[in-house]
Design an enzyme around this catalytic site. Structure first.
Site, PDB file in Angstrom:
ATOM      1  N   ILE A 169       0.837  -1.195   0.000  1.00 18.60           N
ATOM      2  CA  ILE A 169       0.000   0.000   0.000  1.00 18.60           C
ATOM      3  C   ILE A 169       0.874   1.248   0.000  1.00 18.60           C
ATOM      4  O   ILE A 169       1.855   1.320   0.735  1.00 18.60           O
ATOM      5  CB  ILE A 169      -0.904   0.032   1.264  1.00 18.60           C
ATOM      6  CG1 ILE A 169      -1.741  -1.241   1.343  1.00 18.60           C
ATOM      7  CG2 ILE A 169      -1.795   1.265   1.247  1.00 18.60           C
ATOM      8  CD1 ILE A 169      -2.271  -1.540   2.727  1.00 18.60           C
ATOM      9  N   CYS A 170       0.519   2.219  -0.834  1.00 14.89           N
ATOM     10  CA  CYS A 170       1.232   3.492  -0.832  1.00 14.89           C
ATOM     11  C   CYS A 170       0.340   4.526  -0.166  1.00 14.89           C
ATOM     12  O   CYS A 170      -0.551   5.084  -0.796  1.00 14.89           O
ATOM     13  CB  CYS A 170       1.564   3.910  -2.268  1.00 14.89           C
ATOM     14  SG  CYS A 170       2.811   5.185  -2.382  1.00 14.89           S
ATOM     15  N   LEU A 171       0.538   4.725   1.125  1.00 17.42           N
ATOM     16  CA  LEU A 171      -0.298   5.684   1.852  1.00 17.42           C
ATOM     17  C   LEU A 171       0.585   6.409   2.869  1.00 17.42           C
ATOM     18  O   LEU A 171       1.283   5.772   3.641  1.00 17.42           O
ATOM     19  CB  LEU A 171      -1.447   4.933   2.561  1.00 17.42           C
ATOM     20  CG  LEU A 171      -2.500   5.796   3.249  1.00 17.42           C
ATOM     21  CD1 LEU A 171      -3.232   6.666   2.238  1.00 17.42           C
ATOM     22  CD2 LEU A 171      -3.500   4.938   4.009  1.00 17.42           C
TER      23      LEU A 171
END
Lengths: 550, 213
Positions: free
Chosen positions: B87-89
């Site tokens: 996840i890119c958060l």
């Protein structure tokens, strides 16, 4: 032996020290020293040094530091030093600063902004840091969106300026901390926004953020903690660390003019105002060597130790090669990449390929090491990775084997001298004791005993030059006559260095004094051989006999 | 130990709020470092009605360091890797703050499904699809939700072209020229082509060039 001859082999540093104690040194001796050093790679401007010495000579003292270069610690002020190369490179005018000096410069730099912002200077420094010391961008943002900016640095709260709660630490009974979920009577830190957490959680939180150099905010919202809050919570001057990291950011943003001394734990910073002459240095294959207040000498261009006769390119290539070949550093190569912008080694600890350098905040793609921005929008394919794979397999194994053999030979030589240099360093620690025993046992004055320290310094310089000469030899065309001369020179210096090193092993004070002339002769010879080797090495570079191959 | 206490409290908070339709539980009861969380796909999106499982690893330094989260359920989303579930958060990285809980992090993931950030993609292929043809993207994302995030997962036969939102006509076109189906899909995915104008010779040539490599 007359004084004049004895002094011949003292470097200008020594001269500089002696000036304070011994007014017997006459101008003609100084000139003769300069003449004797004609042709050396780096000589300092004696006239300037003289002034320097007069300024500082009166309060000479020294202590036995454990570092070789600190053998004689001089209280040098920040007076500018000068350097002249007689081979035609321009002077290098630089000064050595402390972190405090840098901090003052940062204050100066932001001082004129204060009337515009009317914030504490330290806050403006943080703002500037946030905007990469780009004043224009900061001012633009200030004029456009002042409130956003203030919210951004946490000076006003998102929901207006709340002043309901008191800021500070207080003891509370039966307090339930939202972070650790413990209920206890504990010191609690509260902010104007109403968020309060126990001091232990705050300590751990701040600890993790001190080195980021960014503003530390309330754990619950964006209200900024002031430096005094941080000191209050941590109980000591932790905000210094925050300041230190902001100093680091200043230096790295102005890396063209400012360089940290690369020696471990040395906090000196060299400032070179006029960098225009650096290109001339590299054209003539000289290296701009500088010396910090702790007497550490290094190259201003590449930030490495003194590496003559090799120039920065050769040094760089050599170091990279050494790294590549070294088993121990294999991990670094396979798991880390250099930030394409600031060359800090970055380890990827999982997650996406969108990397943000923790040092310079540059955003790049892990796969192709290109800038991140185009990836986001046009989605080009990262192909560089594949190309690289192909490249490694190109050279045939036999060729590689031969090259490896050659490299191993030179690296062994290089390494041997590095090991010896470390042993010399140990020797250096005993020299201080020897000088002391000379003083105590046979009543030799301190200044008279300094020839020992000086010989050691010469030995060290010779050793370093010898070490780096193997990097030059590795990249030189072996069939050329000049290379052969260079190799002969190496052998001569090697012999001279070993002789001097042996002499320095003598422990008996009386024998040392008896052999004093030997010290001068051998040290002088090492000095001459070092200079000759450096000249020869530079010749190889200038004539293109020593060059990097792809 | 404050970390254990906090995690237990967070678990309780999730249980106390069944309305949120979020679950959080240990993988093994004795290991407080490894949890699985789940939430429902936000309504009005291609992820509607899906149940998304997230793998959560809680570091020793929690809550001062963020938990490591990745999707166990396959998701077709610009900011989530369609292969690994990474996840890119920002809040799971540098924007993490100790006040964020596992529950609020899961809610943030739910919000991420609602509003993708295609300009900061984790999966470039998916993000490209999202930006070029939203309708087709939505169809594919909904198919993935049906396939992987619903109870009946695993029973159905899926066409590989459909799985990546590629128009079956395009695949058939090249299949009729004698290319292998899996190879065609691989090339089309790599080039980010989902549908094709039969008169666009430049693109056709590019595909053939790739197929012949």
């Amino acid at each position: 032996m007359d004084l004049g001859n004895n002094e011949m082999f003292l470097s200008n540093d020594m001269l500089h020290e002696k000036q304070g104690h011994n007014s017997l040194i006459e101008d003609n001796i100084i000139t003769s020293i300069n003449n004797s050093r004609r042709g050396s790679l780096v000589t300092q401007d004696s006239e300037f040094e003289l002034d320097d010495a007069l300024l500082t000579g009166s309060d000479l003292d020294y202590d036995y530091e454990d570092e070789l270069d600190d053998m004689i610690v001089l209280p040098i002020t920040n007076a500018k030093r000068k350097q002249i190369n007689e081979g035609g490179v321009p002077n290098l005018e630089y000064e050595c600063l402390t972190t405090k000096d840098i901090f003052n410069r940062m204050l100066e730099r932001v001082n004129h902004l204060q009337p515009i912002f009317s914030l504490p200077l330290e806050d403006i420094i943080i703002l500037m840091q946030h905007y990469d010391w780009n004043e224009e961008r900061l001012l633009e943002k200030w004029t456009d969106k002042m409130d956003d900016l203030l919210t951004e640095i946490g000076l006003i709260h998102e929901n207006g300026n709340l002043t309901v709660n008191e800021r500070g630490v207080a003891l509370k009974e039966d307090f339930e901390c939202g972070i650790c979920c413990e209920v206890k009577s504990v010191e609690v830190f509260s902010l104007e926004c109403g968020h309060e957490y126990c001091i232990e959680c705050y300590r751990r939180y701040i600890q993790g953020r001190l080195h980021s150099g960014n503003i530390i905010t309330c754990m619950g919202c964006s209200v900024a903690l002031k430096n005094e809050d941080i000191d209050e919570i941590m109980g000591y001057e932790s905000s210094n660390k925050l300041m230190y990291s902001s100093i680091k950011s200043f230096v790295s943003k102005h890396h063209r003019n400012y360089k940290w001394c690369p020696y471990t734990d040395c906090k000196c910073i060299i400032h070179l105002d006029d960098t225009s002459s650096l290109s001339e240095y590299s054209r003539l294959h000289y290296s701009p060597f500088v010396k910090c207040n702790a007497l550490h000498r290094f190259c201003f261009s590449c930030g490495f130790e003194i590496h003559a006769p090799a120039d920065c390119d050769i040094t760089n290539a050599w170091i990279k090669k050494a790294r590549k070949e070294s088993e121990n550093l294999n991990w670094v190569l396979s798991n880390t990449k250099e930030c394409p912008k600031c060359s800090v080694n970055i380890e990827k600890d999982g997650g996406c390929n969108h990397m943000v350098c923790s040092s310079c905040k540059y955003e790049f793609c892990w796969i192709c090491e290109g800038e991140w921005a185009p990836h986001g929008k046009s989605f080009y394919q990262c192909t560089l990775y594949k190309n690289e794979d192909g490249k490694y397999n190109k050279s045939s194994s036999q060729e590689a084997n031969k090259l490896m053999k050659k490299y191993t030979f030179y690296y062994r030589m290089f390494n041997e001298h590095e090991v010896s240099a470390k042993l010399d360093w140990k020797l250096g620690q005993t020299v201080g004791i020897k000088v002391k025993s000379l003083q105590e046992k046979i009543g030799v004055s301190w200044i008279e005993g300094q020839f020992l320290a000086e010989s050691l310094r010469t030995l060290n310089e010779g050793r370093t030059a010898l070490k780096w000469s193997f990097a030059v030899a590795f990249y030189s065309d072996p069939s050329h006559n000049l290379t052969k001369i260079f190799v002969d020179n190496q052998a001569l210096l090697s012999k001279a260095v070993e002789d001097l090193s042996e002499l320095l092993q003598i422990k008996d004070p009386e024998l040392i004094m008896r052999r004093k002339p030997d010290f001068y002769n051998k040290a002088g010879y090492v000095q001459n051989r070092t200079n000759a080797l450096m000249e020869c090495g530079r010749d190889l570079l200038c004539k293109g006999i020593c060059k990097l191959t792809d | 130990m404050s970390r254990a206490k906090r995690i237990m409290k967070e678990l309780q908070a999730v249980k106390d709020d069944p309305e949120a339709k979020i679950t959080l539980e240990f993988v093994i009861e004795s290991d407080i470092h490894h949890l699985k969380g789940s939430f429902i796909g936000p309504p009005g999106t291609p992820y509607e009605n899906g149940a998304f499982v997230v793998d959560i690893e809680v570091p020793m330094e929690y809550p001062f360091k963020p938990p490591q989260m990745k999707f166990d359920t396959k998701v077709y989303h610009p900011n989530i890797s369609s292969v690994t579930g990474a996840i890119c958060l920002d809040i799971l990285k540098n924007a993490w703050s100790p006040v964020i809980t596992l529950k609020s992090a899961l809610i943030s993931l739910q919000a991420l499904l609602q509003s993708p950030e295609p300009n900061d993609p984790q999966d470039a292929e998916v993000a490209q699809h999202y930006l070029r043809d939203r309708e087709s993207f939505n169809k594919t994302a909904a198919l993935w939700t049906k396939l992987y995030a619903s109870a009946a997962y695993g029973d159905k036969e899926v066409d590989e072209a459909e799985l990546y939102g590629i128009n079956s006509d395009v695949v058939e076109e090249f299949e009729s020229q004698g290319f292998e189906k899996s190879k065609i899909i691989e090339v089309l995915r790599r080039l980010g082509i989902k549908s094709l104008d039969p008169n666009d010779n430049a693109t056709i040539n590019r595909i053939i060039e790739e197929l012949l490599k």
